[in-house]
Motif scaffolding. Structure first.
Motif, PDB file in Angstrom:
ATOM      1  N   PRO A   1       0.844  -1.195   0.000  1.00 38.51           N
ATOM      2  CA  PRO A   1       0.000   0.000   0.000  1.00 38.51           C
ATOM      3  C   PRO A   1       0.876   1.240   0.000  1.00 38.51           C
ATOM      4  CG  PRO A   1       0.046  -0.976   2.179  1.00 38.51           C
ATOM      5  CD  PRO A   1       0.817  -1.895   1.271  1.00 38.51           C
ATOM      6  N   GLU A   2       0.359   2.319  -0.562  1.00 38.75           N
ATOM      7  CA  GLU A   2       1.103   3.576  -0.593  1.00 38.75           C
ATOM      8  C   GLU A   2       0.143   4.754  -0.544  1.00 38.75           C
ATOM      9  OE1 GLU A   2       2.755   4.928  -4.487  1.00 38.75           O
ATOM     10  OE2 GLU A   2       2.367   2.855  -5.071  1.00 38.75           O
ATOM     11  N   LEU A   3       0.699   5.899  -0.196  1.00 35.93           N
ATOM     12  CA  LEU A   3      -0.082   7.127  -0.161  1.00 35.93           C
ATOM     13  C   LEU A   3       0.812   8.277  -0.585  1.00 35.93           C
ATOM     14  CD1 LEU A   3      -2.720   8.599   0.561  1.00 35.93           C
ATOM     15  CD2 LEU A   3      -1.814   8.862   2.879  1.00 35.93           C
ATOM     16  N   GLY A   4       0.351   9.033  -1.579  1.00 42.27           N
ATOM     17  CA  GLY A   4       1.081  10.204  -2.050  1.00 42.27           C
ATOM     18  C   GLY A   4       0.230  11.450  -1.913  1.00 42.27           C
ATOM     19  N   ILE A   5       0.886  12.552  -1.601  1.00 49.27           N
ATOM     20  CA  ILE A   5       0.233  13.866  -1.560  1.00 49.27           C
ATOM     21  C   ILE A   5       1.073  14.758  -2.454  1.00 49.27           C
ATOM     22  CG2 ILE A   5      -0.417  15.832  -0.124  1.00 49.27           C
ATOM     23  CD1 ILE A   5      -0.559  13.821   2.238  1.00 49.27           C
ATOM     24  N   GLY A   6       0.432  15.319  -3.497  1.00 48.01           N
ATOM     25  CA  GLY A   6       1.212  16.031  -4.484  1.00 48.01           C
ATOM     26  C   GLY A   6       0.655  17.365  -4.907  1.00 48.01           C
ATOM     27  N   VAL A   7       1.470  18.034  -5.722  1.00 47.42           N
ATOM     28  CA  VAL A   7       1.102  19.342  -6.269  1.00 47.42           C
ATOM     29  C   VAL A   7       1.571  19.398  -7.723  1.00 47.42           C
ATOM     30  CG1 VAL A   7       3.232  20.463  -5.433  1.00 47.42           C
ATOM     31  CG2 VAL A   7       1.216  21.841  -5.924  1.00 47.42           C
ATOM     32  N   ARG A   8       0.724  19.968  -8.571  1.00 50.49           N
ATOM     33  CA  ARG A   8       1.068  20.164  -9.980  1.00 50.49           C
ATOM     34  C   ARG A   8       1.901  21.435 -10.078  1.00 50.49           C
ATOM     35  NH1 ARG A   8      -0.122  17.851 -14.048  1.00 50.49           N
ATOM     36  NH2 ARG A   8      -1.879  16.727 -13.186  1.00 50.49           N
ATOM     37  N   VAL A   9       3.100  21.323 -10.688  1.00 55.32           N
ATOM     38  CA  VAL A   9       3.967  22.494 -10.841  1.00 55.32           C
ATOM     39  C   VAL A   9       3.970  23.022 -12.271  1.00 55.32           C
ATOM     40  CG1 VAL A   9       5.424  21.971  -8.863  1.00 55.32           C
ATOM     41  CG2 VAL A   9       6.043  21.055 -11.089  1.00 55.32           C
ATOM     42  N   SER A  10       3.477  22.208 -13.217  1.00 51.22           N
ATOM     43  CA  SER A  10       3.296  22.629 -14.609  1.00 51.22           C
ATOM     44  C   SER A  10       2.299  21.657 -15.229  1.00 51.22           C
ATOM     45  CB  SER A  10       4.637  22.609 -15.362  1.00 51.22           C
ATOM     46  OG  SER A  10       4.992  21.311 -15.749  1.00 51.22           O
ATOM     47  N   PRO A  11       1.859  21.898 -16.450  1.00 47.45           N
ATOM     48  CA  PRO A  11       0.887  20.976 -17.056  1.00 47.45           C
ATOM     49  C   PRO A  11       1.363  19.523 -17.125  1.00 47.45           C
ATOM     50  CG  PRO A  11       0.960  23.009 -18.307  1.00 47.45           C
ATOM     51  CD  PRO A  11       2.068  23.086 -17.295  1.00 47.45           C
ATOM     52  N   ARG A  12       2.680  19.295 -17.195  1.00 43.99           N
ATOM     53  CA  ARG A  12       3.200  17.931 -17.325  1.00 43.99           C
ATOM     54  C   ARG A  12       3.971  17.430 -16.110  1.00 43.99           C
ATOM     55  NH1 ARG A  12       6.914  17.868 -21.993  1.00 43.99           N
ATOM     56  NH2 ARG A  12       7.103  15.694 -21.404  1.00 43.99           N
ATOM     57  N   VAL A  13       4.202  18.271 -15.112  1.00 44.48           N
ATOM     58  CA  VAL A  13       5.064  17.888 -13.985  1.00 44.48           C
ATOM     59  C   VAL A  13       4.332  18.026 -12.651  1.00 44.48           C
ATOM     60  CG1 VAL A  13       7.222  18.407 -12.764  1.00 44.48           C
ATOM     61  CG2 VAL A  13       7.122  18.610 -15.251  1.00 44.48           C
ATOM     62  N   THR A  14       4.427  16.973 -11.842  1.00 42.21           N
ATOM     63  CA  THR A  14       3.922  17.026 -10.465  1.00 42.21           C
ATOM     64  C   THR A  14       5.034  16.527  -9.535  1.00 42.21           C
ATOM     65  OG1 THR A  14       2.958  14.805 -10.616  1.00 42.21           O
ATOM     66  CG2 THR A  14       1.489  16.677 -11.069  1.00 42.21           C
ATOM     67  N   VAL A  15       4.955  16.966  -8.293  1.00 44.60           N
ATOM     68  CA  VAL A  15       5.878  16.531  -7.248  1.00 44.60           C
ATOM     69  C   VAL A  15       5.031  16.019  -6.102  1.00 44.60           C
ATOM     70  CG1 VAL A  15       7.676  17.272  -5.638  1.00 44.60           C
ATOM     71  CG2 VAL A  15       7.564  18.282  -7.913  1.00 44.60           C
TER      72      VAL A  15
ATOM     73  N   ALA B   1       5.039  13.923  -2.111  1.00 41.59           N
ATOM     74  CA  ALA B   1       5.605  13.228  -0.959  1.00 41.59           C
ATOM     75  C   ALA B   1       4.832  11.921  -0.863  1.00 41.59           C
ATOM     76  CB  ALA B   1       5.422  14.055   0.306  1.00 41.59           C
ATOM     77  N   SER B   2       5.527  10.831  -0.579  1.00 47.45           N
ATOM     78  CA  SER B   2       4.784   9.573  -0.506  1.00 47.45           C
ATOM     79  C   SER B   2       5.375   8.614   0.516  1.00 47.45           C
ATOM     80  CB  SER B   2       4.665   8.903  -1.876  1.00 47.45           C
ATOM     81  OG  SER B   2       5.876   8.332  -2.283  1.00 47.45           O
ATOM     82  N   TRP B   3       4.526   7.694   0.902  1.00 49.59           N
ATOM     83  CA  TRP B   3       4.852   6.639   1.858  1.00 49.59           C
ATOM     84  C   TRP B   3       4.523   5.312   1.181  1.00 49.59           C
ATOM     85  CZ3 TRP B   3       0.515   3.785   3.580  1.00 49.59           C
ATOM     86  CH2 TRP B   3       0.775   2.827   4.563  1.00 49.59           C
ATOM     87  N   VAL B   4       5.437   4.341   1.276  1.00 45.26           N
ATOM     88  CA  VAL B   4       5.205   2.997   0.753  1.00 45.26           C
ATOM     89  C   VAL B   4       5.452   2.018   1.895  1.00 45.26           C
ATOM     90  CG1 VAL B   4       5.912   1.250  -0.917  1.00 45.26           C
ATOM     91  CG2 VAL B   4       5.964   3.664  -1.566  1.00 45.26           C
ATOM     92  N   HIS B   5       4.522   1.116   2.123  1.00 44.56           N
ATOM     93  CA  HIS B   5       4.631   0.106   3.173  1.00 44.56           C
ATOM     94  C   HIS B   5       4.681  -1.269   2.521  1.00 44.56           C
ATOM     95  CE1 HIS B   5       3.932  -1.818   7.060  1.00 44.56           C
ATOM     96  NE2 HIS B   5       3.002  -2.557   6.478  1.00 44.56           N
ATOM     97  N   LEU B   6       5.517  -2.147   3.036  1.00 42.41           N
ATOM     98  CA  LEU B   6       5.578  -3.528   2.555  1.00 42.41           C
ATOM     99  C   LEU B   6       5.332  -4.468   3.709  1.00 42.41           C
ATOM    100  CD1 LEU B   6       8.834  -3.436   0.389  1.00 42.41           C
ATOM    101  CD2 LEU B   6       6.487  -3.266  -0.412  1.00 42.41           C
ATOM    102  N   SER B   7       4.376  -5.385   3.547  1.00 41.38           N
ATOM    103  CA  SER B   7       4.129  -6.427   4.546  1.00 41.38           C
ATOM    104  C   SER B   7       3.156  -7.444   3.955  1.00 41.38           C
ATOM    105  CB  SER B   7       3.542  -5.844   5.840  1.00 41.38           C
ATOM    106  OG  SER B   7       2.187  -5.502   5.669  1.00 41.38           O
TER     107      SER B   7
END
Length: 173
Positions: free
Chosen positions: A128-142, A144-150
């Motif tokens: 499972p994962e969760l990302g929170i992002g922002v669009r900085v241009s029409p083609r680019v987003t940045v 922060a994300s968390w990835v869990h393995l179990s």
């Protein structure tokens, strides 16, 4: 080992997009201690993540297939994950996801404590994962994300898991 390769190929073909619409890459702190990891992780380093995201499976739903690899800088657990993520929002967005991962870490070596590796209990793990992002241009987003393995105690009674937290840059074609 042959089973892990077969599973990895099967998972990657199921979730590989017919046409990638986005490529992404990022850096993650490996083995972050969170309440989901059941104690401190003996692993560390930085994960270098590189992946692809496909077009929406059903237009307008935000549901997109993904495939990514994370390689650890210290030689600790690296993995390949394939699954689906849902993007909610545009300029600011949240992207939860769920996948399956195949890893090269310790599978089940519970009788050797202190070996410096996480004992996952299974070669195949939920991712499972969760990302929170922002669009900085029409083609680019940045994001922060968390990835869990179990494996959620499905394959054995022991389920230490691992959390990786970082940031990634997404480039839409």
């Amino acid at each position: 080992m042959k089973i892990a390769v077969i599973v990895a190929l099967a998972v990657s073909t199921l979730a590989t997009p017919a046409q990638a619409s986005e490529v992404f890459g990022g850096l993650y702190v490996h083995g972050v201690d969170t309440p989901l990891t059941l104690g401190g992780s003996p692993e560390g380093g930085i994960d270098f993540q590189l992946g692809l995201r496909g077009d929406q499976i059903i237009p307008g739903t935000g549901l997109e297939p993904h495939l990514f690899a994370a390689v650890n800088s210290k030689g600790d657990t690296s993995y390949l994950s394939a699954g689906l993520s849902w993007k909610f929002g545009d300029k600011l967005y949240v992207r939860p996801g769920l996948g399956l991962a195949v890893h090269n870490g310790s599978k089940a070596d519970f009788d050797k404590p202190g070996n410096g590796r996480i004992e996952f209990g299974s070669r195949l793990l939920f991712a499972p994962e969760l990302g929170i992002g922002v669009r900085v241009s029409p083609r680019v987003t940045v994001e922060a994300s968390w990835v869990h393995l179990s494996h959620a105690t499905i394959f054995s009674g022991q389920n230490p898991g691992i959390d990786n937290i970082g940031a990634r840059l997404n480039l839409r074609f």
